[in-house]
Write a protein that holds these residues in place. Structure first.
Motif, PDB file in Angstrom:
ATOM      1  N   LYS A   8      29.211  35.143  38.929  1.00 39.95           N
ATOM      2  CA  LYS A   8      28.294  34.018  38.997  1.00 39.95           C
ATOM      3  C   LYS A   8      28.601  32.373  39.281  1.00 39.95           C
ATOM      4  CE  LYS A   8      23.332  32.591  39.133  1.00 39.95           C
ATOM      5  NZ  LYS A   8      21.842  32.005  38.344  1.00 39.95           N
ATOM      6  N   LEU A   9      29.048  31.907  37.833  1.00 35.90           N
ATOM      7  CA  LEU A   9      29.232  30.444  37.297  1.00 35.90           C
ATOM      8  C   LEU A   9      31.051  30.806  38.004  1.00 35.90           C
ATOM      9  CD1 LEU A   9      29.054  31.158  33.230  1.00 35.90           C
ATOM     10  CD2 LEU A   9      27.427  29.518  34.826  1.00 35.90           C
ATOM     11  N   LEU A  10      31.712  31.609  38.389  1.00 32.59           N
ATOM     12  CA  LEU A  10      32.842  31.141  38.878  1.00 32.59           C
ATOM     13  C   LEU A  10      33.137  31.336  40.421  1.00 32.59           C
ATOM     14  CD1 LEU A  10      35.766  31.955  36.262  1.00 32.59           C
ATOM     15  CD2 LEU A  10      34.688  29.975  36.739  1.00 32.59           C
ATOM     16  N   LYS A  11      32.027  32.155  41.206  1.00 35.74           N
ATOM     17  CA  LYS A  11      31.968  32.125  42.365  1.00 35.74           C
ATOM     18  C   LYS A  11      32.323  33.530  42.391  1.00 35.74           C
ATOM     19  CE  LYS A  11      30.061  28.166  43.169  1.00 35.74           C
ATOM     20  NZ  LYS A  11      30.327  26.297  43.265  1.00 35.74           N
ATOM     21  N   ILE A  12      33.013  34.529  42.100  1.00 35.74           N
ATOM     22  CA  ILE A  12      33.706  35.482  42.067  1.00 35.74           C
ATOM     23  C   ILE A  12      33.842  35.971  42.975  1.00 35.74           C
ATOM     24  CG2 ILE A  12      34.959  36.981  41.138  1.00 35.74           C
ATOM     25  CD1 ILE A  12      34.510  36.234  37.990  1.00 35.74           C
ATOM     26  N   LYS A  13      34.793  36.996  43.560  1.00 30.49           N
ATOM     27  CA  LYS A  13      34.490  37.251  45.071  1.00 30.49           C
ATOM     28  C   LYS A  13      35.968  38.689  45.141  1.00 30.49           C
ATOM     29  CE  LYS A  13      35.005  37.666  50.320  1.00 30.49           C
ATOM     30  NZ  LYS A  13      35.353  37.190  51.273  1.00 30.49           N
ATOM     31  N   LEU A  14      35.844  39.487  44.793  1.00 27.84           N
ATOM     32  CA  LEU A  14      36.770  40.838  44.923  1.00 27.84           C
ATOM     33  C   LEU A  14      36.952  40.804  46.262  1.00 27.84           C
ATOM     34  CD1 LEU A  14      35.683  43.226  42.185  1.00 27.84           C
ATOM     35  CD2 LEU A  14      36.809  41.045  41.841  1.00 27.84           C
ATOM     36  N   VAL A  15      38.673  40.796  46.405  1.00 30.26           N
ATOM     37  CA  VAL A  15      39.193  41.260  47.221  1.00 30.26           C
ATOM     38  C   VAL A  15      40.383  42.397  47.134  1.00 30.26           C
ATOM     39  CG1 VAL A  15      41.211  39.896  49.119  1.00 30.26           C
ATOM     40  CG2 VAL A  15      39.183  38.810  48.145  1.00 30.26           C
ATOM     41  N   ASP A  16      40.473  43.697  47.980  1.00 29.30           N
ATOM     42  CA  ASP A  16      41.252  44.406  48.084  1.00 29.30           C
ATOM     43  C   ASP A  16      42.619  44.078  48.655  1.00 29.30           C
ATOM     44  OD1 ASP A  16      42.619  46.914  47.937  1.00 29.30           O
ATOM     45  OD2 ASP A  16      40.907  47.825  49.457  1.00 29.30           O
ATOM     46  N   GLU A  17      43.869  43.806  47.743  1.00 27.22           N
ATOM     47  CA  GLU A  17      45.016  43.736  48.372  1.00 27.22           C
ATOM     48  C   GLU A  17      45.268  44.739  49.702  1.00 27.22           C
ATOM     49  OE1 GLU A  17      48.228  46.594  45.472  1.00 27.22           O
ATOM     50  OE2 GLU A  17      47.832  44.441  44.895  1.00 27.22           O
ATOM     51  N   SER A  18      44.907  45.338  49.736  1.00 29.56           N
ATOM     52  CA  SER A  18      45.161  46.106  51.008  1.00 29.56           C
ATOM     53  C   SER A  18      44.385  45.843  52.563  1.00 29.56           C
ATOM     54  CB  SER A  18      44.541  48.304  50.646  1.00 29.56           C
ATOM     55  OG  SER A  18      43.444  48.096  50.559  1.00 29.56           O
ATOM     56  N   ASP A  19      43.609  44.735  52.400  1.00 26.77           N
ATOM     57  CA  ASP A  19      42.903  43.667  53.653  1.00 26.77           C
ATOM     58  C   ASP A  19      43.781  43.082  54.128  1.00 26.77           C
ATOM     59  OD1 ASP A  19      40.691  45.622  53.256  1.00 26.77           O
ATOM     60  OD2 ASP A  19      39.596  44.073  51.853  1.00 26.77           O
ATOM     61  N   LEU A  20      44.844  42.630  52.578  1.00 31.63           N
ATOM     62  CA  LEU A  20      45.687  41.795  53.194  1.00 31.63           C
ATOM     63  C   LEU A  20      47.194  42.112  53.357  1.00 31.63           C
ATOM     64  CD1 LEU A  20      45.280  39.184  50.380  1.00 31.63           C
ATOM     65  CD2 LEU A  20      44.076  39.107  52.510  1.00 31.63           C
ATOM     66  N   TYR A  21      48.163  43.035  52.663  1.00 33.05           N
ATOM     67  CA  TYR A  21      49.321  44.184  52.956  1.00 33.05           C
ATOM     68  C   TYR A  21      48.803  45.393  52.882  1.00 33.05           C
ATOM     69  CZ  TYR A  21      54.159  44.222  52.483  1.00 33.05           C
ATOM     70  OH  TYR A  21      55.500  44.832  52.906  1.00 33.05           O
ATOM     71  N   SER A  22      49.079  46.081  54.295  1.00 35.87           N
ATOM     72  CA  SER A  22      49.113  47.577  54.122  1.00 35.87           C
ATOM     73  C   SER A  22      50.247  48.035  53.980  1.00 35.87           C
ATOM     74  CB  SER A  22      47.647  48.085  54.825  1.00 35.87           C
ATOM     75  OG  SER A  22      47.953  47.411  56.277  1.00 35.87           O
ATOM     76  N   GLN A  23      51.390  47.421  53.717  1.00 34.76           N
ATOM     77  CA  GLN A  23      51.941  48.392  54.404  1.00 34.76           C
ATOM     78  C   GLN A  23      52.628  49.026  53.247  1.00 34.76           C
ATOM     79  OE1 GLN A  23      54.836  45.229  56.698  1.00 34.76           O
ATOM     80  NE2 GLN A  23      53.468  44.467  57.944  1.00 34.76           N
ATOM     81  N   LYS A  24      54.120  49.584  53.496  1.00 28.67           N
ATOM     82  CA  LYS A  24      54.897  49.766  52.180  1.00 28.67           C
ATOM     83  C   LYS A  24      54.948  48.734  50.879  1.00 28.67           C
ATOM     84  CE  LYS A  24      58.837  52.438  51.144  1.00 28.67           C
ATOM     85  NZ  LYS A  24      60.128  52.163  50.943  1.00 28.67           N
ATOM     86  N   SER A  25      54.606  49.562  50.095  1.00 33.11           N
ATOM     87  CA  SER A  25      54.080  49.277  48.954  1.00 33.11           C
ATOM     88  C   SER A  25      55.330  48.997  47.986  1.00 33.11           C
ATOM     89  CB  SER A  25      54.161  50.449  48.421  1.00 33.11           C
ATOM     90  OG  SER A  25      54.072  50.022  45.781  1.00 33.11           O
ATOM     91  N   ILE A  26      55.361  47.225  47.897  1.00 37.95           N
ATOM     92  CA  ILE A  26      57.219  46.702  47.259  1.00 37.95           C
ATOM     93  C   ILE A  26      56.634  46.152  45.711  1.00 37.95           C
ATOM     94  CG2 ILE A  26      57.750  45.526  49.171  1.00 37.95           C
ATOM     95  CD1 ILE A  26      55.948  43.204  48.754  1.00 37.95           C
ATOM     96  N   SER A  27      58.019  46.161  45.140  1.00 37.59           N
ATOM     97  CA  SER A  27      57.199  45.751  44.234  1.00 37.59           C
ATOM     98  C   SER A  27      55.969  44.908  43.318  1.00 37.59           C
ATOM     99  CB  SER A  27      58.379  45.396  43.226  1.00 37.59           C
ATOM    100  OG  SER A  27      58.385  43.699  43.223  1.00 37.59           O
ATOM    101  N   SER A  28      55.264  44.694  41.928  1.00 35.05           N
ATOM    102  CA  SER A  28      54.262  44.744  42.079  1.00 35.05           C
ATOM    103  C   SER A  28      54.432  42.501  42.132  1.00 35.05           C
ATOM    104  CB  SER A  28      54.290  44.523  40.633  1.00 35.05           C
ATOM    105  OG  SER A  28      55.047  44.730  39.636  1.00 35.05           O
ATOM    106  N   TYR A  29      55.723  42.283  41.569  1.00 31.65           N
ATOM    107  CA  TYR A  29      56.316  40.668  41.214  1.00 31.65           C
ATOM    108  C   TYR A  29      56.105  40.101  42.576  1.00 31.65           C
ATOM    109  CZ  TYR A  29      59.101  36.631  41.616  1.00 31.65           C
ATOM    110  OH  TYR A  29      58.888  35.639  41.162  1.00 31.65           O
ATOM    111  N   TYR A  30      57.067  40.593  43.739  1.00 31.54           N
ATOM    112  CA  TYR A  30      57.070  40.251  45.075  1.00 31.54           C
ATOM    113  C   TYR A  30      55.435  40.479  46.127  1.00 31.54           C
ATOM    114  CZ  TYR A  30      62.426  40.236  44.376  1.00 31.54           C
ATOM    115  OH  TYR A  30      63.420  39.418  43.857  1.00 31.54           O
ATOM    116  N   LEU A  31      54.937  41.717  45.421  1.00 30.35           N
ATOM    117  CA  LEU A  31      53.552  41.365  46.006  1.00 30.35           C
ATOM    118  C   LEU A  31      52.655  40.867  46.106  1.00 30.35           C
ATOM    119  CD1 LEU A  31      51.672  43.615  48.104  1.00 30.35           C
ATOM    120  CD2 LEU A  31      51.294  44.866  45.867  1.00 30.35           C
TER     121      LEU A  31
END
Length: 156
Positions: A62-85
């Motif tokens: 509530k205080l920080l108005k947090i909204k969770l976003v599933d990363e696959s909604d932004l990028y759903s292609q083949k997995s890449i290293s977490s750093y580059y992702l």
């Protein structure tokens, strides 16, 4: 108004964000300037994130108005290293941002002085130009099909 964006990729990131970064935002950032804090992560980590939030006394959702976003909604292609992702997600999240400006954070970034949205923009961008191109920039140029003649930093 400004949007803060925080990609999280591990239990450690979640722990550091909830217990160190969030309190620093709450204490030092003018929350009247905050539209929302978008947490971008794998949907399988949502429960872990919520468990950590439930252990703290303040209602950061509530205080920080947090909204969770599933990363696959932004990028759903083949997995890449977490750093580059994470770098890619920081760029792709612009597609769902409703404010004119947004600031990308890392879990180990903390606020240490009182600030507001104007500390991040005032009609100018401040950066240090580097003449050399590192590996990340070369890959980003190829992926985005652009040619950048200087480097400012690895984090977009």
């Amino acid at each position: 108004m400004i949007t803060l964006v925080l990609p999280l990729a591990s239990f450690k990131d979640i722990n550091v964000a909830v217990n160190i970064l969030f309190p620093s935002i709450y204490q030092f950032f003018d929350l009247n300037d905050l539209k929302e804090l978008l947490i971008v992560m794998n949907k399988k980590d949502f429960d872990c994130f919520n468990l950590h939030l439930n252990k703290v006394k303040l209602d950061y959702v509530k205080l920080l108005k947090i909204k969770l976003v599933d990363e696959s909604d932004l990028y759903s292609q083949k997995s890449i290293s977490s750093y580059y992702l994470q770098m890619l997600l920081k760029l792709l999240v612009s597609e769902i941002i409703s404010t004119e400006y947004y600031v990308t954070l890392d879990a180990d970034t903390i606020f240490t002085k009182r600030c507001n949205k104007n500390n991040f923009y005032k009609d100018k961008a401040y950066y240090h130009k580097l003449k050399s191109k590192d590996t990340w920039l070369k890959r980003a140029e190829k992926f985005l099909n652009v040619d950048v003649n200087f480097n400012i930093n690895q984090t977009p």
